[in-house]
Design a protein around this motif. Structure first.
Motif, short mmCIF file in Angstrom:
data_model
loop_
_atom_site.label_atom_id
_atom_site.label_comp_id
_atom_site.label_asym_id
_atom_site.label_seq_id
_atom_site.Cartn_x
_atom_site.Cartn_y
_atom_site.Cartn_z
N ALA A 1 0.83 -1.21 0.00
CA ALA A 1 0.00 0.00 0.00
C ALA A 1 0.86 1.25 0.00
O ALA A 1 0.55 2.24 -0.69
CB ALA A 1 -0.92 -0.01 1.22
N ILE B 1 1.09 4.54 -2.78
CA ILE B 1 1.06 5.96 -2.48
C ILE B 1 2.31 6.65 -3.06
O ILE B 1 2.21 7.74 -3.64
CB ILE B 1 0.99 6.20 -0.96
N VAL C 1 -10.25 10.12 -1.12
CA VAL C 1 -10.61 8.69 -1.08
C VAL C 1 -11.09 8.30 0.31
O VAL C 1 -12.14 7.65 0.47
CB VAL C 1 -9.39 7.81 -1.49
N TRP C 2 -10.33 8.69 1.33
CA TRP C 2 -10.69 8.34 2.70
C TRP C 2 -12.02 8.99 3.10
O TRP C 2 -12.89 8.34 3.70
CB TRP C 2 -9.59 8.78 3.66
N ILE D 1 -4.97 3.30 -0.23
CA ILE D 1 -5.82 3.60 0.92
C ILE D 1 -6.73 2.42 1.27
O ILE D 1 -6.82 2.00 2.43
CB ILE D 1 -6.68 4.85 0.65
N VAL E 1 -3.66 5.62 -5.77
CA VAL E 1 -3.87 6.16 -4.42
C VAL E 1 -5.04 5.44 -3.76
O VAL E 1 -4.98 5.09 -2.57
CB VAL E 1 -4.12 7.68 -4.49
N ASN E 2 -6.10 5.22 -4.54
CA ASN E 2 -7.27 4.50 -4.03
C ASN E 2 -6.89 3.10 -3.56
O ASN E 2 -7.29 2.66 -2.48
CB ASN E 2 -8.32 4.41 -5.15
N CYS F 1 -1.73 14.24 -1.60
CA CYS F 1 -2.34 14.13 -0.27
C CYS F 1 -3.84 14.41 -0.33
O CYS F 1 -4.63 13.75 0.35
CB CYS F 1 -1.66 15.10 0.71
N ALA G 1 -5.62 11.37 -1.62
CA ALA G 1 -5.74 10.36 -0.56
C ALA G 1 -6.83 10.76 0.43
O ALA G 1 -7.63 9.92 0.87
CB ALA G 1 -4.41 10.20 0.15
N LYS G 2 -6.87 12.04 0.76
CA LYS G 2 -7.89 12.53 1.69
C LYS G 2 -9.29 12.39 1.08
O LYS G 2 -10.25 12.03 1.78
CB LYS G 2 -7.62 14.01 2.02
N MET H 1 -5.26 -0.56 3.02
CA MET H 1 -4.91 -0.36 4.42
C MET H 1 -6.11 -0.54 5.35
O MET H 1 -5.96 -0.55 6.57
CB MET H 1 -4.33 1.04 4.63
#
Length: 455
Positions: A102, A106, A329-330, A388, A384-385, A323, A326-327, A391
């Motif tokens: 993972a 990233i 996606v989360w 994330i 990136v997906n 970043c 990633a944010k 994880m």
């Protein structure tokens, strides 16, 4: 020639996707090697083997279907007496090996984002540089020079955050008789009058500039109006001055018809103004109101200050963009659990392939390079997906396996292998069922023409 271009784009897309898979498995592979764990096979692709070779103790293979890959370590799925087996490695080494895939996704996202970002001539900040016509934000608190740092609690690091935050705003029914709404309607009427005059009278360049100045000044006065009467007087002034440019005295100022309710995309916005943080409550963003089955839509109604391209700004943009992705996606995962996103907002392999095809087609309209960049951007989102999602502490995912190791580290005793296998098998089965359901949904949306972006 067109067939060759499409074929080239397909090959580029497949190669980029395989690069994503390779980076993930390479993360496991290189950390296993550095940790002294025996790797039996490193494979790119799934299904029947096309060709391979053996170097040292590891078999390297390329397989037929470009939809995955694996790094098969000794003692990974079942206990082994081999001293260098995965199950016999120290727990901290196993944790690093498991999470490395993972992490590599990233890292690849940063590298690909740099390749995407470095091509731009300049960048855009999150500082308001001015307002477009009919800017609802201008009439509800936002000012030129404001640096937007938060929207409804969502941190704004760059324009990607800004676009995501605004695109996901809820549409609300608001009081249609407020001063803010009245000013917006006056401004819209002023613009409509000026456009009508231009259409009917074919102004020369000088007259066109006069009309532009009249509208600009009038819009400013309307935005500053403290009462509805003041706003309407500003509208009357615009009409009087605009018609006077052509010597027209027989005209009628539009009537502002108020409604009980209106639709608006609204948010609490935090800005940095003159060095201080200021919270603006209930800022209204430009809303094109729908009617009937047509939904209302939102858009950014202000211009943003540019950022000069330098080595520092390229690195900064690369870092913050990755970043932010990633944010996003989360946040999307969290909102999906909370119910803010629906099942129809999800996409599986079929949906992803459709998106890649669509963005490539759109890019081809302006050139081959743009089509490649569009594919590259989607691949950045995918890698990136993947990083994330992998994880997440769900069985069968790397995050789930990491949790097992964490439990082992806390209680100083490994979870029985059979229990782990059953839990991971159940998790994998659920994931497969979920992917099948999502794929059926994607196919149905494609067949019925309801896939996002097709309407």
């Amino acid at each position: 020639m067109q067939i060759l271009i499409v074929a080239a784009l397909i090959i580029i897309g497949i190669l980029l996707f395989e690069l994503i898979i390779f980076s993930h498995e390479f993360g496991h592979f290189i950390t296993a090697k550095l940790s002294g764990v025996k790797v039996n096979e490193f494979a790119l692709g799934m299904g029947p083997k096309l060709f391979g070779f053996k170097k040292g103790e590891t078999q390297y293979t390329l397989r037929l279907f470009p939809i995955g890959g694996f790094c098969a370590m000794e003692g990974e799925d079942e206990d082994s007496d081999e001293p260098r087996a995965f199950n016999n490695a120290k727990i901290w080494k196993r944790m690093i090996i498991i999470i490395a895939g993972a992490v590599m996704n990233i890292i690849l996202g940063f590298i690909m984002m740099f390749a995407f970002t470095v091509q731009a001539d300049s960048y855009v900040s999150t500082t308001v540089d001015g307002f477009y016509s009919l800017a609802h934000t201008a009439s509800s608190g936002l000012k030129s020079g404001d640096e937007i740092i938060e929207i409804n609690g969502y941190s704004i690091w760059n324009t990607r955050d800004l676009q995501f935050a605004i695109a996901t705003l809820p549409c609300k029914e608001v009081d249609g008789k407020t001063l803010d709404i009245y000013r917006q309607d006056c401004e819209e009427a002023a613009l409509s009058v000026c456009n009508s005059i231009i259409t009917d009278n074919k102004p020369n360049e000088k007259q066109h500039e006069e009309l532009s100045d009249i509208y600009s000044d009038g819009r400013s006065e309307i935005a500053k109006a403290q009462t509805k009467e003041e706003a309407y007087k500003a509208l009357e002034k615009v009409c009087s001055n605009a018609y006077a440019v052509f010597g027209i005295s027989d005209y009628k100022t539009p009537e502002i018809k108020e409604q009980d309710t209106r639709q608006r995309f609204i948010a609490d916005v935090k800005v940095k103004r003159n060095g201080e943080e200021v919270k603006l409550n209930q800022v209204q963003f430009y809303t094109l109101e729908g009617s009937g089955d047509t939904k209302s839509t939102v858009s950014i109604d202000f211009a943003l200050k540019p950022i000069e391209k330098t080595f520092g700004s390229v690195i900064s943009q690369t870092f913050t963009e990755t970043c932010s992705m990633a944010k996003t996606v989360w946040t999307s995962l969290v909102w999906l659990v909370q119910g803010r996103f629906s099942f129809n907002d999800l996409s599986g392999p079929v949906g992803i392939a459709t998106v890649v095809t669509n963005v490539a087609s759109q890019g081809l309209q302006s050139g081959f390079g743009d089509a490649v960049n569009n594919i590259l951007f989607v691949m950045i989102l995918i890698t990136v997906n993947l990083g994330i999602v992998n994880m997440l502490p769900f069985p069968a995912l790397d995050g789930g396996r990491f949790v097992f190791l964490l439990i082992e580290g806390i209680f100083k005793k490994p979870i029985p292998r059979k229990v782990e296998q059953v839990v991971n098998a159940a998790g994998l089965a659920l994931l497969m069922i979920f992917m099948v359901v999502i794929s059926v949904k994607d196919i149905w949306q494609l067949v019925t023409g309801n896939f996002p972006g097709m309407q």
